[in-house]
Design an enzyme around this catalytic site. Structure first.
Site, PDB file in Angstrom:
ATOM      1  N   THR A 174       1.080  -1.322  -0.140  1.00  7.75           N
ATOM      2  CA  THR A 174      -0.006   0.095  -0.096  1.00  7.75           C
ATOM      3  C   THR A 174       0.831   1.371  -0.059  1.00  7.75           C
ATOM      4  OG1 THR A 174      -2.053  -1.014   0.983  1.00  7.75           O
ATOM      5  CG2 THR A 174      -1.621   1.233   1.289  1.00  7.75           C
ATOM      6  N   PHE A 219       1.242   4.953   0.838  1.00  9.57           N
ATOM      7  CA  PHE A 219       0.977   6.319   1.665  1.00  9.57           C
ATOM      8  C   PHE A 219       1.632   7.444   1.277  1.00  9.57           C
ATOM      9  CE2 PHE A 219       0.188   2.467   3.881  1.00  9.57           C
ATOM     10  CZ  PHE A 219      -0.928   2.394   4.731  1.00  9.57           C
TER      11      PHE A 219
END
Length: 311
Positions: free
Chosen positions: A181, A183
């Protein structure tokens, strides 16, 4: 320094999430005040209002794709810019109260995205367990930690075990390995970090109207200048049905001539362009510069045109 208050960082909470792990990967976070917020919108508004110096929010998943709420919040409201990106490998753990064993687990709580990434694992290792969806993996872990919990276990980030004093029954809980992921650290507008040669530029382009070739016209601004796009998403503007903007990540820095020329082209041809920042790539991959698109090439072309004009 004495008398200087510590930096304040907001993040998508609660405590024990992958977002917190991403924030804590930043050296500046070690001496900063970290404040979790319930939603991406509230975390970003804390920056806009001056209640936080920056906010860390998820923007893209290798499994689920873009985080739509983050794209939408950055494309509207008072402008914000991205100053840094972090990549976090998503590795879930099965957490329960100390003393619990795998055969004891009958009800598991987690977030919908985590459940989507762990269905096969659950079917294999806990085929009789009921899975209940919660607002976040960290909240699921917190619900397991309370007295007389509704759930026997939670699938959550490994950091949640320490946060909520839970035991780890299994690690590497996932149907596929290598999920990541992305960020971003977002702050109020200011000069972007200096170019490194391995940079990314983010922006939102609003077209004048929907017509044949509208997207092609937008893409040509990048293609003609040798700027590679790493992501492009269409998002509704919210103004009317069928009205969309384009959220874009491009290789390079706004200080690069080819990127700057592409942005000027968009400014000329689009209804609006929102610059979301130029910042170092988390993977450190240097930007490939195709022949004829280096800064020196643009400088030479500009000098040639000046000579033609007699200036």
């Amino acid at each position: 320094m004495p008398g200087v208050p510590p930096a304040r960082y907001a993040y998508l909470g609660p405590e024990g999430t992958f977002t917190e792990a991403a924030l804590r990967s930043l050296p500046a976070a070690a001496k900063a005040e970290l404040q979790p917020f319930a939603t991406v919108a509230v975390a970003l508004d804390a920056v806009r209002l001056g209640d936080a110096d920056g906010a860390v929010v998820p923007i893209e998943s290798s499994v689920e794709g873009a985080v739509a709420v983050t794209l939408d919040e950055l494309s509207t409201g008072d402008p914000l810019i991205i100053t840094k990106e972090m990549l976090v490998e998503v590795q879930f753990s099965l957490l329960a109260k100390p003393g619990a064993q795998l055969p004891d687990i009958r009800k598991v709580a987690t977030h919908p995205h985590a459940e989507a990434q762990c269905r096969r694992w659950l079917a294999t290792h806990l085929p009789k367990a009921e899975v209940v969806l919660e607002s976040s993996t960290a909240h699921a872990a917190a619900m397991v930690a309370v007295p007389d919990p509704l759930y026997d276990a939670a699938i959550a980030a490994p950091i949640a075990a320490q946060t909520y004093r839970l035991a780890t029954l299994a690690t590497g809980v996932a149907d596929r390995t290598g999920a990541v992921t992305r960020f971003v650290l977002v702050s109020r507008p200011g000069p972007p970090p200096a170019p490194t040669g391995a940079d990314k530029t983010s922006l939102v382009a609003f077209i004048h109207d929907n017509h044949p070739g509208a997207l092609l016209e937008l893409l040509e601004q990048f293609a003609a200048r040798g700027v590679d796009l790493t992501r492009i998403e269409s998002r509704p503007t919210g103004s009317a049905l069928g009205q969309y903007c384009f959220s874009i990540d491009a290789q390079g820095h706004v200080a690069d001539a080819r990127v700057g020329e592409a942005l000027m082209g968009l400014r000329r041809t689009c209804a609006d362009v929102r610059f979301l920042g130029s910042y170092p790539r988390a993977d450190g991959s240097a930007t490939a510069v195709t022949p004829g698109t280096a800064d020196s090439d643009f400088t030479d072309a500009d000098a040639w045109l000046r000579r033609l004009r007699g200036s």
